[in-house]
Design an enzyme around this catalytic site. Structure first.
Site, short mmCIF file in Angstrom:
data_model
loop_
_atom_site.label_atom_id
_atom_site.label_comp_id
_atom_site.label_asym_id
_atom_site.label_seq_id
_atom_site.Cartn_x
_atom_site.Cartn_y
_atom_site.Cartn_z
N GLY A 42 0.93 -1.33 0.16
CA GLY A 42 0.22 -0.17 0.31
C GLY A 42 0.65 1.28 -0.19
O GLY A 42 0.31 2.38 -0.11
N LYS A 76 6.64 0.10 -13.59
CA LYS A 76 7.89 -0.40 -13.28
C LYS A 76 8.09 -1.06 -14.12
O LYS A 76 7.38 -1.42 -14.71
CB LYS A 76 7.37 -0.81 -11.76
#
Length: 208
Positions: A63, A164
């Protein structure tokens, strides 16, 4: 022998982790992971967040990114986090547990978005690394491709995609795919990324 090698690798990772100043900084400031600082730095450069926007965070657990998004947007927008792993609740974040490739999870994401499309789709997903690049790199690229597919399905035309990617086989082809789909593509390597890591973040602005 292999078990001993893995044990040494695990010990080295743990030592690096606990000696990491970004990990210590995350703990001091109450962030769930060092990844929070990567997103904060990219936001400073690229102004990713604004009040009232809708954000989808793929592979969100634990998170770190959703936490930042929730803090920056607050109750004035929508932050949806999705992961196959469980994640502790965060203020102003809607969490959907499950595989977003599955129709039922995808439909839950659409329901959470309501009648709007996402202004920002972000993915910090990475596979469990084995240390064998011949295995790890294709897995990492597959996750990046899944994120791109989802972004194309839910993004606003002028939305932003943050993902990413790991440099290696497939990286250049993936970057070309981004350039064919977005009006502008930039690369970012935040200070909180480990120097030895081949990770590099790609930002796509505005669907073509």
């Amino acid at each position: 022998m292999a078990k001993s090698s893995r044990s040494k690798t695990s010990k080295a990772w743990l030592k690096e982790h606990f000696n990491d100043p970004w990990v210590a900084k995350a703990q001091e400031q109450g962030y769930r992971s060092r990844a929070s600082f990567k997103l904060l730095e990219m936001n400073e450069k690229d102004r990713l967040f604004r009040p009232g926007m809708a954000v989808l965070d793929l592979g969100a657990a634990p998170g770190g990114w959703s936490q930042v998004a929730g803090q920056l947007i607050g109750g004035r927008g929508t932050v949806i986090a999705s992961d196959i792993l469980a994640m502790d609740a965060l203020p102003d974040v809607t969490f959907i547990e499950g595989d977003f490739r599955e129709e039922v999870i995808y439909e839950q994401i659409l329901m959470a978005l309501g009648d709007q499309r996402a202004d920002l789709v972000m993915s910090d997903m990475a596979p469990n690394m084995s240390g064998n690049s011949a295995v790890d790199q294709p897995r990492a690229m597959y996750l990046a491709e899944l994120a791109l597919d989802m972004a194309e399905r839910v993004l606003e035309p002028d939305g932003v995609f943050l993902v990413k990617v790991f440099q290696g086989e497939g990286f250049e082809d993936y970057r070309k795919a981004l350039q064919s789909r977005f009006k502008r593509v930039v690369s970012r390597k935040p200070a909180a990324s480990r120097a030895r890591s081949t990770e590099v973040y790609q930002l796509g602005f505005g669907l073509k």
